[in-house]
Design a protein around this motif. Structure first.
Motif, short mmCIF file in Angstrom:
data_model
loop_
_atom_site.label_atom_id
_atom_site.label_comp_id
_atom_site.label_asym_id
_atom_site.label_seq_id
_atom_site.Cartn_x
_atom_site.Cartn_y
_atom_site.Cartn_z
N LEU A 104 0.82 -1.21 0.00
CA LEU A 104 0.00 0.00 0.00
C LEU A 104 0.86 1.26 0.00
CD1 LEU A 104 -2.81 -1.09 2.50
CD2 LEU A 104 -2.98 -0.85 0.02
N SER A 105 2.13 1.12 0.38
CA SER A 105 3.03 2.28 0.34
C SER A 105 3.17 2.81 -1.09
CB SER A 105 4.40 1.91 0.90
OG SER A 105 5.01 0.94 0.05
N GLY A 106 2.89 1.96 -2.06
CA GLY A 106 2.91 2.41 -3.45
C GLY A 106 1.95 3.56 -3.71
N LEU A 107 0.91 3.65 -2.85
CA LEU A 107 -0.08 4.73 -3.01
C LEU A 107 0.55 6.10 -2.85
CD1 LEU A 107 -3.12 3.30 -1.03
CD2 LEU A 107 -3.00 3.71 -3.48
N LEU A 108 1.68 6.17 -2.15
CA LEU A 108 2.35 7.47 -1.96
C LEU A 108 2.67 8.11 -3.30
CD1 LEU A 108 4.70 6.53 1.00
CD2 LEU A 108 2.69 8.03 1.06
N LEU A 109 2.97 7.26 -4.31
CA LEU A 109 3.29 7.78 -5.64
C LEU A 109 2.10 8.53 -6.23
CD1 LEU A 109 5.22 4.84 -7.31
CD2 LEU A 109 6.15 6.98 -6.44
N ALA A 110 0.89 7.97 -6.04
CA ALA A 110 -0.31 8.60 -6.59
C ALA A 110 -0.74 9.78 -5.71
CB ALA A 110 -1.45 7.59 -6.67
N TRP A 111 -0.52 9.65 -4.42
CA TRP A 111 -0.88 10.69 -3.46
C TRP A 111 -0.22 12.01 -3.83
CZ3 TRP A 111 -4.06 11.35 0.62
CH2 TRP A 111 -3.77 12.36 1.53
N ARG A 112 1.03 11.94 -4.21
CA ARG A 112 1.77 13.15 -4.56
C ARG A 112 1.13 13.87 -5.73
NH1 ARG A 112 6.97 10.71 -5.21
NH2 ARG A 112 6.86 11.77 -7.20
N ARG A 113 0.46 13.09 -6.59
CA ARG A 113 -0.12 13.70 -7.78
C ARG A 113 -1.57 14.15 -7.58
NH1 ARG A 113 3.23 10.92 -11.35
NH2 ARG A 113 2.06 9.01 -11.29
N LEU A 114 -2.12 13.85 -6.39
CA LEU A 114 -3.51 14.27 -6.14
C LEU A 114 -3.59 15.79 -6.11
CD1 LEU A 114 -4.95 12.09 -3.26
CD2 LEU A 114 -5.46 11.99 -5.67
N PRO A 115 -4.71 16.37 -6.59
CA PRO A 115 -4.90 17.80 -6.40
C PRO A 115 -4.93 18.10 -4.91
CG PRO A 115 -6.89 16.72 -7.25
CD PRO A 115 -5.79 15.73 -7.31
N VAL A 116 -4.40 19.25 -4.51
CA VAL A 116 -4.19 19.56 -3.10
C VAL A 116 -5.50 19.46 -2.30
CG1 VAL A 116 -3.35 21.28 -1.47
CG2 VAL A 116 -2.24 20.99 -3.68
N ALA A 117 -6.63 19.81 -2.95
CA ALA A 117 -7.92 19.78 -2.25
C ALA A 117 -8.24 18.39 -1.73
CB ALA A 117 -9.02 20.25 -3.20
#
Lengths: 223, 102
Positions: free
Chosen positions: A207-220
């Motif tokens: 699940l740590s792989g989610l950090l990669l997508a998290w960084r790309r999430l819009p700030v909101a």
């Protein structure tokens, strides 16, 4: 549409045959380890999670019942995030949720995720879940009855069949770039961690792989 | 004792399953976070496939299994039917073992 449905039925059927064989090996190993038949059947019906059942039998046999529960639950903790992700495939209404949750296994999740959200995904989830539940119970009983004459499933190559099937079901999701990065980096972390951590934990670490997508999430979207 | 182990494992496992399904409706997740949920499932499935393909009880799984999985993965990549992927992976691993390759 007809063809797609027939293909789905055939695919799930193929998986069901493999699950009968693995269930038979579970039943045979469990009774050979000294577990009474009723307990082996009860475990397959009530737990219905192969990996944790094999592990529990091994730990019960060496006289470590607490570890059997703890290690089994660690291995099954992944079902919580799976449930979050595929709740829509189970459907609405309490009885659906109560029954459908018990049918949540890696393969029912994988088949559901491979299809677009909606009635097709629901049908895939339920038919995979029900088929594999029946296959697992059938296999368990066959294994108990046949005992030592059940062959080694590794000789049949079934240990290669399950991950290969999983990859096939995963490929459509991997077409999305973010999902691909998350999934592949997660899998890498899990494989690298496997020699050092108890079973179950490495997969959760994926699940740590989610950090990669998290960084790309819009700030909101972050909190 | 045995029945307590089975019941504890069954109740705990079912609780994990049901908790995720029920929480999905209770948690009011913002859209971008909701987008992460299928990614989480994909990461877990990929990790299951990766660890099951390459490792066995924490050690390297040998040759036959990873090669079998690789054959299946290539066929899946080439859009072969699911059943062909699964059968080819199993057959490859089984034949390699028959030839004495572990």
């Amino acid at each position: 549409m007809r063809t797609a449905e027939r293909t789905l039925t055939r695919d799930i059927g193929a998986l069901g045959v493999a699950v009968v064989a693995v269930g038979a090996s579970f039943g045979a190993i469990a009774v050979a380890s000294g577990l009474p038949a009723w307990a082996v059947v009860a475990m397959s019906v009530l737990v219905f999670a192969g990996g944790s059942q094999f592990m529990a039998v091994g730990l019960i046999t060496v006289g470590n019942p607490f570890a059997a529960v703890f290690a089994g639950l660690l291995l099954n903790a992944r079902h919580l995030p799976f449930g979050l992700a595929i709740a829509d495939a189970i459907g609405q209404g309490w009885w659906r949720r109560l029954v459908g949750s018990h049918l949540l296994v890696d393969e029912s999740v994988a088949f559901a995720m491979a299809l677009p959200a909606g009635p097709v995904r629901q049908r895939a989830y339920w038919s995979t879940g029900v088929t594999l539940f029946v296959a697992w119970q059938t296999g368990t009983v066959l294994g108990i009855l046949l005992g030592g004459s059940v062959g080694d499933t590794d000789a049949l190559g079934l240990d290669a069949a399950f991950p290969a099937g999983m990859i096939a079901l995963l490929l459509p999701s991997l077409r999305d770039r973010d999902t691909r990065h998350v999934a592949l980096s997660g899998a890498l972390v899990a494989v690298l961690a496997t020699p050092f951590l108890p079973a179950g934990l490495p997969v959760l670490l994926a699940l740590s792989g989610l950090l990669l997508a998290w960084r790309r999430l819009p700030v909101a979207g972050r909190r | 004792m045995l029945i307590a182990v089975i019941v504890a494992l069954a109740v705990g496992t079912y609780a994990f399953r049901l908790a995720g399904v029920v929480l999905r409706d209770r948690l009011d997740l913002p859209e971008p976070l909701r987008r992460l949920l299928p990614m989480a499932a994909a990461a877990l499935l990929a990790a299951l496939a990766g660890t099951a393909a390459l490792t066995d009880s924490g050690a390297f799984a040998g040759i036959a299994r990873p090669v079998g999985v690789a054959v299946g993965a290539v066929l899946a990549w080439l859009k072969a039917p699911f059943i062909a992927v699964v059968v080819a992976a199993a057959a490859t691993a089984a034949l390699l073992r028959l030839a004495g390759i572990p």
